[in-house]
Design a protein around this motif. Structure first.
Motif, PDB file in Angstrom:
ATOM      1  N   TYR A  33      50.684  62.351  36.937  1.00 36.45           N
ATOM      2  CA  TYR A  33      51.265  62.726  38.224  1.00 36.45           C
ATOM      3  C   TYR A  33      50.583  61.921  39.323  1.00 36.45           C
ATOM      4  N   TYR A  35      50.061  61.816  43.598  1.00 38.08           N
ATOM      5  CA  TYR A  35      50.171  62.564  44.846  1.00 38.08           C
ATOM      6  C   TYR A  35      49.647  61.718  45.999  1.00 38.08           C
ATOM      7  N   GLN A  37      47.887  62.198  49.773  1.00 31.32           N
ATOM      8  CA  GLN A  37      47.261  63.162  50.669  1.00 31.32           C
ATOM      9  C   GLN A  37      46.805  62.432  51.926  1.00 31.32           C
ATOM     10  N   LEU A  43      48.635  68.022  49.578  1.00 30.31           N
ATOM     11  CA  LEU A  43      49.065  67.062  48.562  1.00 30.31           C
ATOM     12  C   LEU A  43      50.587  67.003  48.513  1.00 30.31           C
ATOM     13  N   PHE A  45      53.734  65.606  46.483  1.00 26.21           N
ATOM     14  CA  PHE A  45      54.096  65.087  45.168  1.00 26.21           C
ATOM     15  C   PHE A  45      54.870  63.782  45.292  1.00 26.21           C
ATOM     16  N   TRP A  48      56.116  61.694  38.706  1.00 29.03           N
ATOM     17  CA  TRP A  48      55.646  62.267  37.443  1.00 29.03           C
ATOM     18  C   TRP A  48      56.176  61.405  36.307  1.00 29.03           C
ATOM     19  N   ASN A  56      60.326  62.827  37.245  1.00 26.12           N
ATOM     20  CA  ASN A  56      60.699  63.415  38.524  1.00 26.12           C
ATOM     21  C   ASN A  56      59.996  62.651  39.640  1.00 26.12           C
ATOM     22  N   ARG A  57      60.577  62.681  40.840  1.00 27.23           N
ATOM     23  CA  ARG A  57      59.929  62.063  41.963  1.00 27.23           C
ATOM     24  C   ARG A  57      60.095  62.927  43.202  1.00 27.23           C
ATOM     25  N   LEU A  90      46.136  60.332  44.816  1.00 22.25           N
ATOM     26  CA  LEU A  90      45.504  61.022  43.701  1.00 22.25           C
ATOM     27  C   LEU A  90      46.389  60.958  42.473  1.00 22.25           C
ATOM     28  N   MET A  96      51.668  67.583  27.914  1.00 22.55           N
ATOM     29  CA  MET A  96      53.014  67.886  28.377  1.00 22.55           C
ATOM     30  C   MET A  96      53.463  69.281  27.943  1.00 22.55           C
TER      31      MET A  96
END
Lengths: 113, 109
Positions: A33, A35, A37, A43, A45, A48, A56-57, A90, A96
């Motif tokens: 993942y 992130y 910040q 954080l 997102f 992923w 996913n985004r 990050l 999973m």
């Protein structure tokens, strides 16, 4: 056992340039993942990846992209850098499954000038 | 996205217990409740997680309401090193992990 490692620790770029950030997950973890910040904020997102695929985004423009390699390490690329991209980026890795915790790296501090 | 709500900030005296609440009224039956914390200038670190039953580990305890719509992270004796932002999140199998603003915990000596 080595934790999640990110490189570089700090990165300074000028507006309009491209930045590449790298992440090595914990051995055996297939999910990575990313992130963002920004200073003093939470954080956000970004992306992923799992098993080499983008799963996913978050709500970021297409100039934020990345990939996951066969060894599960990952790269985050930010094109056409803007001043507002200055932040701590990050990376986290996990197995999973929903009941496994994520482990975070110490981040890459990107400064755009 | 599964959502959680937490107080923005809390204070605790050193050596006293701290109860950090989290509401997750839209939780589904398969969502796990995870807690992380972020110390200043560091990446977040895992604290504890659970599904239905209360959980204990060396760092904290997690109390989950019977209807699972809320949970409480319990630090049994707060120390100055526990001053951090605490995040409560819901984790599903095939969903991104979304962090809310969290609770900023201050520990008073």
């Amino acid at each position: 056992e080595a934790g999640v490692t990110q490189s570089p620790t700090h990165l300074i770029k000028t507006r309009g340039q491209q930045a590449t950030l790298r992440c090595s997950p914990i051995s055996g973890h297939t999910s990575v993942y990313w992130y963002q910040q920004a200073l003093g904020l939470g954080l956000q997102f970004l992306l992923w990846y799992d098993e080499g695929e983008e799963r996913n985004r978050g709500n970021f423009p297409p100039r934020f992209s990345g990939r996951q390699f066969p060894n599960y390490s990952s790269e985050l690329n930010v094109n056409a850098l803007e001043l507002e991209d200055s932040a701590l980026y990050l990376c986290a890795s996990s197995e999973m499954t929903r009941h496994r915790e994520a482990f975070f790296g110490q981040g890459t501090r990107l400064t755009v000038v | 996205d599964a959502k959680t709500t937490q107080p923005n900030s809390m204070e605790s005296n050193e050596e006293e217990p701290v109860h950090l609440p989290c509401n997750h009224s839209t939780i589904s039956g398969t969502d796990y409740i995870h807690w992380y914390r972020q110390l200043p200038s560091q990446g977040p670190e895992y604290v504890i997680h659970g599904l239905t039953s209360n959980v204990n580990n060396r760092m904290a305890s997690l109390a989950i309401a019977e209807d699972r719509k809320s949970s409480t992270l319990i630090l049994h004796r707060a120390t100055l090193r526990d001053a951090a932002v605490y995040y409560c999140i819901l984790k599903t199998s095939y969903d991104k992990v979304i962090f809310g603003p969290g609770t900023s915990l201050s520990v008073i000596p």
